[in-house]
Design a protein around this motif. Structure first.
Motif: not given
Ligand code: FES
Length: 158
Positions: A4-10, A15-21
């Motif tokens: 799947t696709r994910v989005v990663a940002y701070r 702090s790191t954040v990883v969401h479903s895109a």
């Protein structure tokens, strides 16, 4: 990633954040969005999602539906990498390297750009001494523990 696709940002605290895109509104790809005021903003209708994944703002002023949220993967940062766990809760912490501390590790990138292989292959190669010895001519008499301590300085022949 993970099919799947994910989005990663701070987040604003770093702090790191990883969401479903996948945007829960109409399914737009959130990887085309932006971080605005510390929230991930969908490129399509600008719904914004906080680091916890919940929708925090709809610019038209419509009431936020109670279930409006993107899935948030547990994530952590270690060894210069962002680690995410495929589930609601991480079952274990990122791995550790024996006799090494993060401050003593240096990373070098000899090439930049996208690679046509899965990320896990590149990451696993970094600590796979059998692979390094077999395919990249890492000397067989090199002590693996010493190599681990020096892995950031070792240039893998191509
Ligand atoms: S599809 Fe994302 S806000 Fe509409």
């Amino acid at each position: 990633m993970l099919g799947t696709r994910v989005v990663a940002y701070r987040d604003p605290a770093g702090s790191t954040v990883v969401h479903s895109a996948w945007c829960p509104h109409l399914g737009a790809d959130l990887s085309g969005g932006e971080i605005v005021d510390g929230r991930l903003r969908c490129p399509y209708h600008h719904w914004s999602f906080g680091p916890d994944g919940r929708c925090a703002h709809i610019p038209t002023g419509d009431k936020i539906p109670p279930g409006a949220a993107v899935f948030t993967y547990p994530s952590a940062e270690a060894w210069g990498l962002v680690w995410m766990f495929n589930g609601e809760h991480a079952d274990f912490a990122p791995p550790v390297l024996p006799d090494a501390d993060e401050g003593g590790i240096a990373f070098e990138a000899h090439e930049r750009g996208e690679r046509p292989w899965h990320t896990w292959i590149a990451v696993s190669n970094g600590v796979d001494f059998q692979h390094l010895r077999t395919l990249h001519n890492l000397p067989r008499d090199r002590d693996a523990r010493a190599s681990r301590r020096r892995c950031g300085q070792y240039r893998v022949p191509s």
